[in-house]
Design a protein around this motif. Structure first.
Motif, PDB file in Angstrom:
ATOM      1  N   MET A   1      29.607  -3.719 -33.256  1.00 20.21           N
ATOM      2  CA  MET A   1      30.231  -2.967 -32.318  1.00 20.21           C
ATOM      3  C   MET A   1      30.656  -1.393 -32.725  1.00 20.21           C
ATOM      4  O   MET A   1      30.312  -0.658 -31.633  1.00 20.21           O
ATOM      5  CB  MET A   1      31.683  -3.637 -32.262  1.00 20.21           C
ATOM      6  CG  MET A   1      32.912  -3.048 -31.070  1.00 20.21           C
ATOM      7  SD  MET A   1      31.980  -3.311 -29.319  1.00 20.21           S
ATOM      8  CE  MET A   1      31.745  -4.971 -29.195  1.00 20.21           C
ATOM      9  N   THR A   2      30.717  -1.073 -33.676  1.00 21.45           N
ATOM     10  CA  THR A   2      30.715   0.481 -34.058  1.00 21.45           C
ATOM     11  C   THR A   2      29.519   0.935 -33.818  1.00 21.45           C
ATOM     12  O   THR A   2      29.310   2.284 -33.556  1.00 21.45           O
ATOM     13  CB  THR A   2      30.877   0.733 -35.425  1.00 21.45           C
ATOM     14  OG1 THR A   2      30.077  -0.008 -36.382  1.00 21.45           O
ATOM     15  CG2 THR A   2      32.291  -0.041 -35.789  1.00 21.45           C
ATOM     16  N   GLU A   3      28.500   0.381 -33.735  1.00 17.94           N
ATOM     17  CA  GLU A   3      27.013   1.029 -33.304  1.00 17.94           C
ATOM     18  C   GLU A   3      26.786   1.112 -31.793  1.00 17.94           C
ATOM     19  O   GLU A   3      26.394   2.325 -31.459  1.00 17.94           O
ATOM     20  CB  GLU A   3      26.001   0.241 -33.946  1.00 17.94           C
ATOM     21  CG  GLU A   3      25.671   0.279 -35.548  1.00 17.94           C
ATOM     22  CD  GLU A   3      24.770  -0.345 -36.108  1.00 17.94           C
ATOM     23  OE1 GLU A   3      23.573  -0.415 -35.204  1.00 17.94           O
ATOM     24  OE2 GLU A   3      24.714  -0.697 -37.106  1.00 17.94           O
ATOM     25  N   VAL A   4      27.417   0.367 -31.092  1.00 16.36           N
ATOM     26  CA  VAL A   4      27.052   0.161 -29.685  1.00 16.36           C
ATOM     27  C   VAL A   4      28.299   0.830 -28.710  1.00 16.36           C
ATOM     28  O   VAL A   4      28.207   1.545 -27.747  1.00 16.36           O
ATOM     29  CB  VAL A   4      26.605  -0.885 -28.904  1.00 16.36           C
ATOM     30  CG1 VAL A   4      25.082  -1.376 -29.643  1.00 16.36           C
ATOM     31  CG2 VAL A   4      27.455  -1.987 -29.187  1.00 16.36           C
ATOM     32  N   GLY A   5      29.598   0.502 -29.361  1.00 17.80           N
ATOM     33  CA  GLY A   5      30.779   0.842 -28.633  1.00 17.80           C
ATOM     34  C   GLY A   5      31.040  -0.017 -27.668  1.00 17.80           C
ATOM     35  O   GLY A   5      30.400  -0.787 -27.030  1.00 17.80           O
ATOM     36  N   GLU A   7      32.257   0.137 -24.582  1.00 20.83           N
ATOM     37  CA  GLU A   7      32.042   0.036 -23.159  1.00 20.83           C
ATOM     38  C   GLU A   7      30.501  -0.171 -23.062  1.00 20.83           C
ATOM     39  O   GLU A   7      30.097   0.174 -21.626  1.00 20.83           O
ATOM     40  CB  GLU A   7      32.340   1.684 -22.727  1.00 20.83           C
ATOM     41  CG  GLU A   7      33.853   1.921 -22.890  1.00 20.83           C
ATOM     42  CD  GLU A   7      34.746   0.793 -22.035  1.00 20.83           C
ATOM     43  OE1 GLU A   7      34.309   0.563 -20.975  1.00 20.83           O
ATOM     44  OE2 GLU A   7      35.589   0.358 -22.520  1.00 20.83           O
ATOM     45  N   THR A   8      29.585  -0.165 -23.875  1.00 20.08           N
ATOM     46  CA  THR A   8      28.124  -0.383 -23.597  1.00 20.08           C
ATOM     47  C   THR A   8      27.763  -1.558 -22.629  1.00 20.08           C
ATOM     48  O   THR A   8      28.314  -2.539 -22.956  1.00 20.08           O
ATOM     49  CB  THR A   8      27.314  -0.609 -24.984  1.00 20.08           C
ATOM     50  OG1 THR A   8      27.745   0.865 -25.807  1.00 20.08           O
ATOM     51  CG2 THR A   8      25.790  -0.607 -24.791  1.00 20.08           C
ATOM     52  N   THR A  10      26.337  -4.690 -21.355  1.00 21.42           N
ATOM     53  CA  THR A  10      25.650  -6.058 -22.007  1.00 21.42           C
ATOM     54  C   THR A  10      25.755  -7.206 -21.156  1.00 21.42           C
ATOM     55  O   THR A  10      26.190  -7.181 -20.043  1.00 21.42           O
ATOM     56  CB  THR A  10      26.198  -6.268 -23.423  1.00 21.42           C
ATOM     57  OG1 THR A  10      25.338  -7.093 -24.185  1.00 21.42           O
ATOM     58  CG2 THR A  10      27.688  -6.843 -23.201  1.00 21.42           C
ATOM     59  N   ARG A  18      30.607  -5.498 -20.448  1.00 22.90           N
ATOM     60  CA  ARG A  18      30.678  -4.402 -21.502  1.00 22.90           C
ATOM     61  C   ARG A  18      30.763  -5.247 -22.925  1.00 22.90           C
ATOM     62  O   ARG A  18      31.180  -6.217 -22.985  1.00 22.90           O
ATOM     63  CB  ARG A  18      32.103  -3.728 -21.317  1.00 22.90           C
ATOM     64  CG  ARG A  18      32.159  -2.968 -20.095  1.00 22.90           C
ATOM     65  CD  ARG A  18      33.565  -2.373 -19.969  1.00 22.90           C
ATOM     66  NE  ARG A  18      34.653  -3.308 -19.672  1.00 22.90           N
ATOM     67  CZ  ARG A  18      35.800  -3.386 -20.185  1.00 22.90           C
ATOM     68  NH1 ARG A  18      36.318  -2.316 -20.815  1.00 22.90           N
ATOM     69  NH2 ARG A  18      36.528  -4.139 -20.102  1.00 22.90           N
ATOM     70  N   ALA A  19      30.258  -4.607 -23.834  1.00 21.12           N
ATOM     71  CA  ALA A  19      30.238  -5.205 -25.149  1.00 21.12           C
ATOM     72  C   ALA A  19      31.481  -5.497 -25.746  1.00 21.12           C
ATOM     73  O   ALA A  19      31.595  -6.492 -26.260  1.00 21.12           O
ATOM     74  CB  ALA A  19      29.550  -4.028 -26.061  1.00 21.12           C
ATOM     75  N   THR A  23      33.919  -8.847 -28.663  1.00 21.34           N
ATOM     76  CA  THR A  23      34.796  -8.677 -29.527  1.00 21.34           C
ATOM     77  C   THR A  23      36.206  -9.434 -29.193  1.00 21.34           C
ATOM     78  O   THR A  23      36.615 -10.063 -30.040  1.00 21.34           O
ATOM     79  CB  THR A  23      34.981  -7.369 -29.591  1.00 21.34           C
ATOM     80  OG1 THR A  23      33.898  -6.437 -30.125  1.00 21.34           O
ATOM     81  CG2 THR A  23      36.107  -6.981 -30.976  1.00 21.34           C
TER      82      THR A  23
END
Length: 84
Positions: A1-5, A7-8, A10, A18-19, A23
C-alpha cells in the motif's frame, strides 16, 4: 500500500475501485476472524481503540459488501443476471 497509495485505481468487486478498499477490507476480515478464534479458545482479544471505534462500520460494511457486491458479482460471473 505504501508503494501505490490508497487512492490508486484497482480492481475490486465493489463500486470502490481504490487500493485503499483492500486495506480496509482485509483489516476487517482479520479483526473478525481473530475475534472468532479468540472466542472459540477462550483467549482474550483486544482491538485497537481507533479500529474499535469503527466497529459498526466493520459489521455493516462487511454485510453490505457481501450481499450487495460480492454475491451480485458471483451471480453475474455464473450468468445469472436476473435480479442484479
Amino acid at each position: 500500500m505504501t508503494e501505490v497509495g490508497p487512492e490508486t485505481p484497482t480492481s475490486t468487486w465493489t463500486p470502490d475501485r481504490r487500493a485503499g478498499f483492500w486495506t480496509r477490507r482485509l483489516t476487517h476480515e482479520t479483526v473478525v476472524h481473530r475475534a472468532d478464534a479468540a472466542l472459540a479458545t477462550g483467549t482474550p482479544y483486544d482491538v485497537d481503540a481507533e479500529l474499535a471505534a469503527d466497529d459498526s462500520r466493520i459489521r455493516v460494511s462487511g454485510d453490505a459488501e457481501l450481499f450487495r457486491h460480492w454475491l451480485a458479482h458471483t451471480r453475474f460471473q455464473a450468468g445469472l443476471t436476473a435480479g442484479i
